[in-house]
Design a protein around this motif. Structure first.
Motif, PDB file in Angstrom:
ATOM      1  N   ASP A 196       0.859  -1.188   0.000  1.00 39.33           N
ATOM      2  CA  ASP A 196       0.000   0.000   0.000  1.00 39.33           C
ATOM      3  C   ASP A 196       0.897   1.241   0.000  1.00 39.33           C
ATOM      4  N   THR A 197       1.295   1.678  -1.192  1.00 45.13           N
ATOM      5  CA  THR A 197       2.249   2.776  -1.308  1.00 45.13           C
ATOM      6  C   THR A 197       1.688   4.069  -0.752  1.00 45.13           C
ATOM      7  N   ARG A 198       0.425   4.336  -1.015  1.00 39.93           N
ATOM      8  CA  ARG A 198      -0.177   5.592  -0.548  1.00 39.93           C
ATOM      9  C   ARG A 198      -0.204   5.655   0.979  1.00 39.93           C
ATOM     10  N   LEU A 199      -0.554   4.552   1.619  1.00 37.16           N
ATOM     11  CA  LEU A 199      -0.596   4.522   3.079  1.00 37.16           C
ATOM     12  C   LEU A 199       0.796   4.746   3.659  1.00 37.16           C
ATOM     13  N   ARG A 200       1.782   4.037   3.133  1.00 33.49           N
ATOM     14  CA  ARG A 200       3.145   4.162   3.652  1.00 33.49           C
ATOM     15  C   ARG A 200       3.665   5.594   3.466  1.00 33.49           C
ATOM     16  N   HIS A 201       3.415   6.159   2.314  1.00 33.16           N
ATOM     17  CA  HIS A 201       3.905   7.515   2.051  1.00 33.16           C
ATOM     18  C   HIS A 201       3.205   8.533   2.960  1.00 33.16           C
ATOM     19  N   CYS A 202       1.899   8.394   3.113  1.00 35.89           N
ATOM     20  CA  CYS A 202       1.132   9.343   3.929  1.00 35.89           C
ATOM     21  C   CYS A 202       1.610   9.315   5.373  1.00 35.89           C
ATOM     22  N   LEU A 203       1.709   8.122   5.965  1.00 40.62           N
ATOM     23  CA  LEU A 203       2.121   8.032   7.360  1.00 40.62           C
ATOM     24  C   LEU A 203       3.580   8.434   7.545  1.00 40.62           C
ATOM     25  N   GLY A 204       4.437   8.109   6.573  1.00 44.81           N
ATOM     26  CA  GLY A 204       5.833   8.505   6.678  1.00 44.81           C
ATOM     27  C   GLY A 204       6.002  10.012   6.749  1.00 44.81           C
ATOM     28  N   VAL A 205       5.234  10.730   5.949  1.00 47.24           N
ATOM     29  CA  VAL A 205       5.283  12.194   5.990  1.00 47.24           C
ATOM     30  C   VAL A 205       4.642  12.722   7.277  1.00 47.24           C
ATOM     31  N   PHE A 206       3.550  12.097   7.697  1.00 43.51           N
ATOM     32  CA  PHE A 206       2.822  12.571   8.886  1.00 43.51           C
ATOM     33  C   PHE A 206       3.678  12.485  10.145  1.00 43.51           C
ATOM     34  N   PHE A 207       4.382  11.364  10.345  1.00 41.54           N
ATOM     35  CA  PHE A 207       5.167  11.211  11.570  1.00 41.54           C
ATOM     36  C   PHE A 207       6.195  12.331  11.715  1.00 41.54           C
ATOM     37  N   GLN A 208       6.875  12.648  10.629  1.00 42.87           N
ATOM     38  CA  GLN A 208       7.892  13.695  10.688  1.00 42.87           C
ATOM     39  C   GLN A 208       7.272  15.061  10.987  1.00 42.87           C
ATOM     40  N   LEU A 209       6.208  15.402  10.261  1.00 41.98           N
ATOM     41  CA  LEU A 209       5.573  16.709  10.451  1.00 41.98           C
ATOM     42  C   LEU A 209       4.940  16.822  11.835  1.00 41.98           C
ATOM     43  N   TYR A 210       4.298  15.762  12.270  1.00 40.36           N
ATOM     44  CA  TYR A 210       3.591  15.796  13.552  1.00 40.36           C
ATOM     45  C   TYR A 210       4.567  15.984  14.711  1.00 40.36           C
ATOM     46  N   ALA A 211       5.638  15.212  14.744  1.00 41.26           N
ATOM     47  CA  ALA A 211       6.565  15.268  15.869  1.00 41.26           C
ATOM     48  C   ALA A 211       7.352  16.572  15.889  1.00 41.26           C
ATOM     49  N   ARG A 212       7.642  17.138  14.742  1.00 42.11           N
ATOM     50  CA  ARG A 212       8.435  18.365  14.692  1.00 42.11           C
ATOM     51  C   ARG A 212       7.595  19.615  14.956  1.00 42.11           C
ATOM     52  N   GLU A 213       6.283  19.476  14.981  1.00 46.35           N
ATOM     53  CA  GLU A 213       5.411  20.637  15.080  1.00 46.35           C
ATOM     54  C   GLU A 213       5.493  21.308  16.450  1.00 46.35           C
ATOM     55  N   SER A 214       5.432  20.516  17.528  1.00 44.60           N
ATOM     56  CA  SER A 214       5.384  21.133  18.852  1.00 44.60           C
ATOM     57  C   SER A 214       5.866  20.150  19.902  1.00 44.60           C
ATOM     58  N   ARG A 215       6.154  20.679  21.072  1.00 39.51           N
ATOM     59  CA  ARG A 215       6.571  19.866  22.215  1.00 39.51           C
ATOM     60  C   ARG A 215       5.430  18.947  22.652  1.00 39.51           C
ATOM     61  N   ALA A 216       4.181  19.455  22.598  1.00 38.08           N
ATOM     62  CA  ALA A 216       3.026  18.637  22.991  1.00 38.08           C
ATOM     63  C   ALA A 216       2.909  17.394  22.126  1.00 38.08           C
ATOM     64  N   HIS A 217       3.178  17.528  20.836  1.00 40.92           N
ATOM     65  CA  HIS A 217       3.119  16.365  19.948  1.00 40.92           C
ATOM     66  C   HIS A 217       4.211  15.360  20.291  1.00 40.92           C
ATOM     67  N   GLN A 218       5.393  15.856  20.641  1.00 38.11           N
ATOM     68  CA  GLN A 218       6.470  14.934  21.033  1.00 38.11           C
ATOM     69  C   GLN A 218       6.106  14.180  22.310  1.00 38.11           C
ATOM     70  N   GLU A 219       5.385  14.825  23.197  1.00 36.47           N
ATOM     71  CA  GLU A 219       4.950  14.136  24.409  1.00 36.47           C
ATOM     72  C   GLU A 219       3.980  13.000  24.083  1.00 36.47           C
ATOM     73  N   VAL A 220       3.138  13.200  23.087  1.00 36.23           N
ATOM     74  CA  VAL A 220       2.230  12.126  22.668  1.00 36.23           C
ATOM     75  C   VAL A 220       3.035  10.957  22.098  1.00 36.23           C
ATOM     76  N   VAL A 221       4.055  11.265  21.297  1.00 33.83           N
ATOM     77  CA  VAL A 221       4.908  10.208  20.744  1.00 33.83           C
ATOM     78  C   VAL A 221       5.606   9.457  21.875  1.00 33.83           C
ATOM     79  N   GLU A 222       6.087  10.208  22.869  1.00 33.99           N
ATOM     80  CA  GLU A 222       6.768   9.572  24.005  1.00 33.99           C
ATOM     81  C   GLU A 222       5.804   8.681  24.787  1.00 33.99           C
ATOM     82  N   GLU A 223       4.557   9.123  24.874  1.00 33.38           N
ATOM     83  CA  GLU A 223       3.559   8.339  25.612  1.00 33.38           C
ATOM     84  C   GLU A 223       3.230   7.033  24.903  1.00 33.38           C
ATOM     85  N   CYS A 224       3.324   7.025  23.580  1.00 30.38           N
ATOM     86  CA  CYS A 224       3.006   5.796  22.826  1.00 30.38           C
ATOM     87  C   CYS A 224       4.212   4.873  22.705  1.00 30.38           C
ATOM     88  N   PHE A 225       5.366   5.275  23.222  1.00 32.59           N
ATOM     89  CA  PHE A 225       6.587   4.488  23.056  1.00 32.59           C
ATOM     90  C   PHE A 225       6.451   3.099  23.674  1.00 32.59           C
TER      91      PHE A 225
END
Length: 1014
Positions: free
Chosen positions: A762-791
């Motif tokens: 599923d190329t579209r799914l992989r590409h979409c999520l790959g871009v989303f993870f980078q943009l989401y985590a770099r956006e704000s400290r609050a987003h990084q905390e969510v990533v840390e919580e899901c670790f």
């Protein structure tokens, strides 16, 4: 040098190092000396002796390269000169048994090189392959060598193309260029080349093979695959090879289309430029510059977008004054005659006009030469669209009839698109175009595939939303309820009454006439006058009744409106409605006209039995609700039901509508009471903070409804239908990125979905999520905390996955590396400048230590210990003290040596950084003392130079790990892996020249030293 101009071997090698020396003279002089010798053995040994000095140098020094070039020229100078065709024919006719062998010196050099190719030194192996490459390359095209020598060279180079060092593999691959036999089905060289293209990890090796591989039906697919290589240089060379070596007719239509699609949209500008400037001109040259013929070879009916991109690339490289010189056959009306229209020339016409229009004022003057006025073109378009036939069910079974209609529909689409290039500033022309477009939408025989396009062009000519709505509503009304003439049958009872009345009048008329005759005979003239008046009245009555009977006998034709509810009519109306809603401004409210359309057309069509009608109705409903929050509240439940119960395509449409509504209005849309607070702009900080909070914490959001939506979306992530799964993942990514939801559990699901082998294709799914993870985590400290919580939940899920689950195949260490990289403080778009502030990695380190202390024998403890060393910790004193305490406790309970080593390494780093901080603070507080300052500086330098065991030099920053030796060797090649230099003062030109001279290698010193020692 000897008296007769002959050179000694040593002197020849010394002079060959200088680039300015004429190597042809050196070769001729040394060859003259060689020819005069009776015993060649000493010459051979001495020549090889001096050659070895160059062969032990791996670096591409100019002096060494000059020597290698000289050796190759000297050895191949003994080859006989190239023979003419007549001499070759005579030699083939003779076919004498005593065929001359190769020259002894050339054979000796080859044998020496072949004996040395297995040397332990990679420098020797590299020079051996390089020399063999140059020797074979310097020979004439029709040169011949002994079969045994050929086999030996072949076998040696087949071994060397698998060498550990990339430069050796490159030279070995180049050396086999003249050894390949593409006509043979099982050529070892060709097989080795194809294996290298598929599997070699070094881009320069793949480039070397691409540059020398022979084209054949066997190798062409491998070269085509390199156009999708990960390295830009390889893709670029692959397109160059295809342009130079492959005829366009050797490629299938699918291969040509794929090359254009990928090449013109490549991420690298250099690759796109090669396609525009090399590949396309090469194809046009082979087609005699016929652009229409090139379009024919690209199958424009099925790949029209690729064909348009190709035409734009051609036009971009064509001077403006030459754009109209191609074969676009227009008549005196500036139109292509209808009988000459084809898919290729109409697409070329459209693309040319659109490209010229982008030129601005200059293009407007040229456009007048290839397009007529608006009124003329509107009549031309109307005339052609009426020729598109409407097929019956029997005719649709005939493939030839179906193909004809499809071709006409494609041409009609291009002609409608071309209407967008018309100059509609003139009122008369614009009105004519509008009238034609409205007339085409009303015609029943207009194909459904053209309705959307016609509506779009119609709406583009109308600037006002209110007028657009009125016009589309009128068209929908006329299409769904057309005016039809209905004949009314005569009433039999009324006709019978009229006949009886007529009979009565006739009887009375006859009686009055008889009475009149009697009065005349009796000479009663007064009575006769009265009867005469009575007869006249009866006669008039009789004529009126006869006329009424005649009129009533003919059925009356009346104009009536009948509502059509067949699927084709409903789909046509809904399509026009969808196009209207797309054009409407999002701030435009739903008016009475649109409300009437919704109640009479859209909502009833949702229950239609035809899937296409239901799908378009859902699309219209979803778009309508975006314009009204009240409508969205009313129909949200209906959209949720459709998303779970209907067919896949309709469920996806409903899901898109739900996601759009949540993005626009948020989860407060589900509340019974509207929000009392004033809505803030979506880009304001207050709004972002509000949206970043979890949905459950918002008081106005009903917890159960929001939870049910999230549960539904979560279930869709496990759906076997890839399209629905991809749409759900994309929607969740949008909701999380915009802050509408903040859920570590949902983020963990997306991470697991991204790594799941089930979604590999599923190329579209992989590409979409790959871009989303980078943009989401770099956006704000609050987003990084969510990533840390899901670790930890993500790691636990992978660790506990059963062997039968696809997640068991996922590399957990790779997932951990991703989550650590996403949560680095330095990865933020706006990183904090306060190094003392606690960061997400601090919390992650404490949590990892806690997990390790819970169960020190768990299998994931080693993974956690390794992760601790990759964290980017802050300089917060409290956090460091807590970590030191936790790490010391871990060293007492953990028994695994690898874990202990990693923990001790982190402990040393924390202790050293603490000591340095104390030292710096103490020196800052002490009074000024020169000796003390010097002592402190010396101690600091010593501690920096001698790190303790397990201590990592420098800070624990991204990319701080030292690459392995194996990785160094596999990636080593010319022009790659050059370390980035730090900022430094630029040296003067004289200093750079002096440094360059020092780095040049001179073999003379080594040769003289060897001579003195001997």
């Amino acid at each position: 040098m000897t008296a007769d101009g002959e050179l000694e071997i040593k002197e020849a090698f010394q002079r060959a190092q200088k680039g300015h020396n004429n190597k042809a003279k050196l070769v001729a002089s040394l060859k003259s000396r060689y020819n005069k010798l009776e015993d060649k053995t000493l010459f051979h040994e001495e020549f090889v002796h001096y050659l070895k000095y160059a062969m032990i140098v791996y670096k591409r020094e100019p002096a060494v390269e000059n020597v290698i070039e000289f050796v190759a020229k000297f050895a191949t100078s003994f080859q006989p000169p190239p023979k003419t065709d007549e001499e070759e024919e005579e030699e083939q006719e003779e076919e004498e048994e005593d065929v001359e062998d190769d020259h002894p010196f050339l054979s000796f050099i080859f044998n020496f090189l072949l004996e040395s190719h297995k040397a332990s030194s990679h420098a020797v192996r590299f020079r051996v392959c390089q020399l063999i490459n140059k020797l074979l390359g310097s020979m004439a095209e029709n040169a011949q060598i002994d079969d045994d020598l050929f086999d030996h060279i072949h076998q040696a180079m087949l071994v060397r193309v698998t060498d550990k060092f990339p430069n050796v593999r490159i030279q070995a691959a180049l050396a086999m260029t003249r050894l390949q036999q593409p006509m043979e089905a099982d050529c070892p060289t060709i097989n080795a080349y194809m294996l290298i293209l598929e599997n070699d990890s070094n881009a320069e090796v793949r480039r070397a093979v691409l540059s020398c591989i022979a084209m054949s039906p066997q190798t062409l697919p491998k070269v085509l695959k390199r156009t999708r290589d990960i390295k830009e240089a390889v893709r670029k060379l692959a397109y160059q090879v295809l342009a130079d070596k492959v005829h366009i007719k050797a490629l299938s239509i699918a291969q040509r289309v794929s090359l254009m699609q990928q090449g013109l949209h490549d991420s690298s500008e250099a690759v796109r430029e090669v396609v525009r400037s090399r590949l396309l001109p090469a194809w046009l040259r082979r087609l005699d510059g016929d652009i229409v013929e090139l379009l024919h070879r690209l199958d424009v009916e099925n790949c029209d977008q690729t064909a348009q991109d190709t035409l734009r690339a051609i036009f971009t490289n064509t001077p403006t004054d030459q754009l109209l010189q191609n074969n676009l056959q227009l008549d005196q009306r500036k139109l292509i005659p209808e009988d000459s229209l084809s898919c290729e020339n109409v697409l070329y016409w459209r693309a040319l006009c659109e490209f010229i229009k982008t030129k601005g004022d200059e293009g407007d003057e040229i456009l007048e030469q290839v397009l007529p006025d608006s009124a003329t073109y509107a009549d031309y378009l109307y005339g052609y669209l009426k020729t598109v036939p409407l097929l019956s069910e029997e005719q649709r079974a005939d493939f030839s009839q179906l193909e004809l209609v499809m071709r006409k529909e494609f041409i009609s689409q291009q002609l409608i698109h071309l209407a967008g290039c018309l100059d509609t500033n003139e009122e008369g022309g614009r009105k004519r175009v509008l009238a034609v477009l409205k007339e085409m939408l009303l015609l029943p025989q207009t194909p459904s595939s053209l309705v959307s396009l016609l509506t779009d062009k119609l709406l583009s000519l109308i600037p006002d939303d209110h007028r657009r709505t009125q016009i589309v509503a009128e068209i929908i009304s006329d299409v769904r309820e057309p005016i039809m003439e209905a004949s009314q049958p005569a009433d039999e009872n009324e006709s019978r009454r009229q006949q009886v009345k007529l009979a009565e009048v006739k009887v009375r008329f006859l009686e009055a006439k008889q009475a009149l005759e009697d009065c005349i005979s009796a000479q009663d003239f007064g009575r006769a006058a009265e009867l005469k008046n009575s007869i006249t009245e009866l006669e008039n009555q009789r004529n009126q009744i006869i006329q009424d009977i005649a009129e009533s006998s003919q059925p009356a034709d009346k104009e009536i409106r009948t509502e059509k509810n067949d699927p084709e009519t409903l789909l046509r109306c809904l399509t026009m409605c969808a196009e209207l809603l797309k054009r409407m401004n999002i701030k435009t409210r739903i008016g009475p006209t649109m409300s009437a359309i919704m109640s009479s057309l859209i909502l009833p069509s949702i229950a239609n039995a035809h899937p296409a009608v239901r799908n378009m109705a859902v699309v219209c409903l979803g778009t309508c609700t975006l314009h009204s929050k009240e409508l969205a509240k009313t129909h949200m439940v209906l959209l949720l039901q459709i998303a779970q119960l209907d067919e896949v395509k309709i469920r996806i449409s409903a899901l898109r509508a739900i996601i759009d509504l949540l993005l626009l209005f948020g989860f407060q849309l589900l509340s019974d009471k509207p929000a009392t607070q004033t809505a803030l702009p979506s880009n304001s900080p207050d709004r972002q903070e509000e949206e970043a909070t979890p949905a459950e914490e918002k008081g106005e959001t009903p917890e159960d409804t929001a939870q049910s939506i999230l549960v539904m979306l979560s279930e869709f992530l496990d759906c076997e239908v890839s399209d629905l799964r991809t749409e759900t993942a994309e929607g969740l990514a949008k909701l999380m990125y915009t802050g509408r939801i903040s859920s570590a559990k949902m983020l963990s699901r997306l991470v697991l979905l991204w790594y799941n082998p089930v979604t590999e294709d599923d190329t579209r799914l992989r590409h979409c999520l790959g871009v989303f993870f980078q943009l989401y985590a770099r956006e704000s400290r609050a987003h990084q905390e969510v990533v840390e919580e899901c670790f930890l939940p993500t790691v636990r899920t992978l660790m506990n996955a059963p062997a039968t689950s696809p997640l068991a195949e996922v590399d957990i260490s790779n997932v951990v590396e991703l989550l650590i990289e996403l949560t680095r403080p330095s990865a933020l778009i706006k990183p904090s400048t306060n190094t003392e502030e606690e960061c997400v990695h601090d919390y992650m380190a404490v949590r990892l230590c806690g997990e390790m202390l819970k169960d020190p024998t768990a299998p994931e403890v080693r993974l956690y210990a390794k992760s601790l060393g990759s964290l980017e910790l802050s300089r917060n004193e409290t956090t460091r003290k807590d970590l030191l305490t936790l790490l010391q406790q871990i060293t007492q309970v953990v028994k695994d040596r690898i874990c202990l080593r990693a923990v001790e390494k982190l402990l040393d780093q924390l202790v050293d950084s603490k000591e340095q901080a104390e030292l710096l603070s103490a020196s800052a507080l002490q009074p000024l003392d020169v000796n003390a300052d010097e002592a402190a500086t010396e101690d600091a330098s010593k501690s920096a130079k001698r790190p303790k065991r397990g201590q990592r030099k420098g800070s624990i920053a991204k990319g701080g790990r030292k690459p392995s030796r194996r990785a160094e060797s596999s990636e080593e090649s010319d022009g790659e892996n050059v370390p980035e230099a730090g900022p430094e003062v630029r040296p003067s030109r004289r200093a750079k020249t002096a440094a360059l001279e020092k780095t040049k290698l001179d073999l003379s010193a080594l040769i003289n030293q060897e001579a003195n020692m001997s």
